[in-house]
Write a protein that holds these residues in place. Structure first.
Motif, PDB file in Angstrom:
ATOM      1  N   LEU A   1       0.715  -1.428   0.564  1.00 42.66           N
ATOM      2  CA  LEU A   1      -0.186   0.473   0.120  1.00 42.66           C
ATOM      3  C   LEU A   1       0.877   1.367   0.020  1.00 42.66           C
TER       4      LEU A   1
ATOM      5  N   ILE B   1      -4.380   7.090   6.134  1.00 42.62           N
ATOM      6  CA  ILE B   1      -4.727   6.794   5.472  1.00 42.62           C
ATOM      7  C   ILE B   1      -4.069   4.894   5.070  1.00 42.62           C
ATOM      8  N   THR B   2      -3.095   4.595   4.337  1.00 38.28           N
ATOM      9  CA  THR B   2      -2.328   3.797   4.491  1.00 38.28           C
ATOM     10  C   THR B   2      -2.320   3.320   5.331  1.00 38.28           C
TER      11      THR B   2
ATOM     12  N   VAL C   1      -6.190   1.334   6.268  1.00 38.21           N
ATOM     13  CA  VAL C   1      -6.784   0.974   5.399  1.00 38.21           C
ATOM     14  C   VAL C   1      -5.328  -0.630   5.170  1.00 38.21           C
TER      15      VAL C   1
ATOM     16  N   ILE D   1      -7.229  -4.307   6.512  1.00 38.09           N
ATOM     17  CA  ILE D   1      -6.816  -5.775   5.316  1.00 38.09           C
ATOM     18  C   ILE D   1      -6.672  -6.323   6.367  1.00 38.09           C
TER      19      ILE D   1
END
Ligand code: ASP
Length: 403
Positions: A92, A218-219, A222, A226
């Motif tokens: 990511l 956000i990275t 997320v 996941i």
């Protein structure tokens, strides 16, 4: 009146604490003591709980082969899940490139972060305590675990008349520690109310941070989602043959506590209680895998360290080659093993990675302001992975679980 389930009580406390912290920051001092009392109570439990649980757990593992097999499975799971977590983060951070538009103005001084100069070999050597009591006083978890496994193993090697006394003693000690844990757990909603309200009233302006460091946040978020909501459940379902949803529900109290306290060590008593009593994993497996997991299995931390180091490189405009990224992956894996299960432990370990790839240590200052909220999420991920590991290993040993 029907009693509200504990996890609902904790969720309500979480929401109320945020409201309280935002609306009455000056009044937080009247309630923050509840958080301090709760954290002290949890920390009070950790050392006797780890010692008694590991010693009784190891003595209950009948043969040397069984102990060897359990150790192998446990380490295999830890290394596999941590590596997967790091790779998700690496993927990511390479796609989203959060360091491209980051606001350098948000950097803070890093004076308060201790720099680690020890090499890996020294960290390994230091696992052997020179004085077990000092290790307990200084909360050296790996040393305590090392001694406890050794002690438990050799209890089984002495004459029955001696081993019976010690086995009974440590089994009883463990039962008492779990009873105290159950008692402390009842106060979790009040403790969390105090901890989170204080945190919220102290936190910097999140809106400004979200604009400047939003892509980095956000990275991380997320990637953690996941890993926690896809990778671990898939492994649990298809390799462990357990129902990840039921297990997740069973784990709600420790997960919310990990989220609120940002400490997997402090959460350990609650994790052990939930994995054993809610998901039905035997005491033999929980007492061996969970204290070890809370100390060395940190998927969220490993992922975060990798993303953070890559982010800092991007902000400084340093292109990392595949070889350097490989070094980041390996170092993130090793440092996550060495990181303590306490708040902000990752920040210290990121300095090790930065040193390895020759980036300035001040880079850590870039992420200091957003560390706490991300710490909450990565700690919950760490605890979730430990609990899945315990259930998967128990199932592979032929245990009947409630999940
Ligand atoms: N707070 C994390 C934990 O206790 C460690 C870290 O800082 O990543 O699991």
């Amino acid at each position: 009146m029907k009693k509200i389930a504990l996890h609902w009580q904790i969720l309500i406390a979480l929401v109320l604490s945020i409201v309280f912290g935002v609306l009455f920051p000056s009044k937080v001092k009247y309630i923050s003591w509840m958080g301090d009392v709760f954290m002290r109570a949890l920390k009070m439990l950790i050392i006797p709980l780890i010692l008694s649980s590991i010693i009784s757990g190891v003595t209950n593992i009948k043969s040397k082969e069984n102990l060897g097999r359990l150790t192998f499975k446990t380490f295999l799971y830890y290394i596999l899940t941590s590596t997967l977590a790091i790779l998700i983060g690496l993927f990511l951070v390479n796609i989203l490139i959060p360091g491209k538009e980051a606001d350098m103005g948000l950097a803070q001084g890093i004076e308060e972060i201790p720099i680690v100069n020890e090499g890996f070999s020294q960290i390994l050597i230091n696992i052997i305590p020179t004085n077990i009591f000092q290790a307990c006083v200084e909360n050296k978890m790996l040393s305590i675990i090392f001694f406890a496994i050794l002690f438990g193993f050799f209890i089984n090697q002495v004459e029955t008349k001696h081993s019976t006394v010690l086995k009974d003693f440590f089994n009883s000690l463990f039962e008492v520690m779990m009873k105290i844990t159950l008692f402390v757990i009842k106060f979790t909603p009040l403790g969390i109310f105090g901890i989170v309200a204080k945190q919220v009233s102290n936190s910097p302006d999140l809106v400004q941070l979200a604009i400047g460091l939003g892509k980095f946040m956000i990275t991380v978020v997320v990637a953690l989602i996941i890993h926690a909501c896809f990778t671990l459940p898939v492994i649990s379902k298809f390799i462990g043959k357990i129902n990840p949803f039921t297990h997740f529900k069973n784990m709600s109290t420790p997960l919310l506590t990990a989220f609120s306290t940002s400490s997997s060590n402090a959460t350990l008593p609650l994790t052990m209680e939930a994995v054993e009593h809610n998901s039905g994993v035997s005491n033999k497996i929980t007492s061996f895998t969970l204290p070890l997991g809370a100390t060395i299995n940190m998927d969220g931390t490993a992922l975060y360290e990798c993303v953070a180091a890559m982010f800092i490189a991007q902000v400084y405009g340093v292109e990392l080659s595949v070889f350097h990224q490989f070094i980041v992956v390996i170092t993130a894996l090793l440092t996550s093993i060495g990181a303590a299960g306490i708040p902000m432990a990752s920040l210290v370990m990121i300095t090790v990675i930065l040193t390895q790839i020759g980036l300035p240590l001040e880079g850590v200052g870039l992420i200091l302001a957003v560390d706490r909220p991300l710490d909450m999420l990565r700690t919950a991920t760490n605890v979730w992975s430990d609990s899945c590991g315990a259930a998967i290993i128990a199932k592979s040993e032929g245990e009947e679980l409630n999940v």
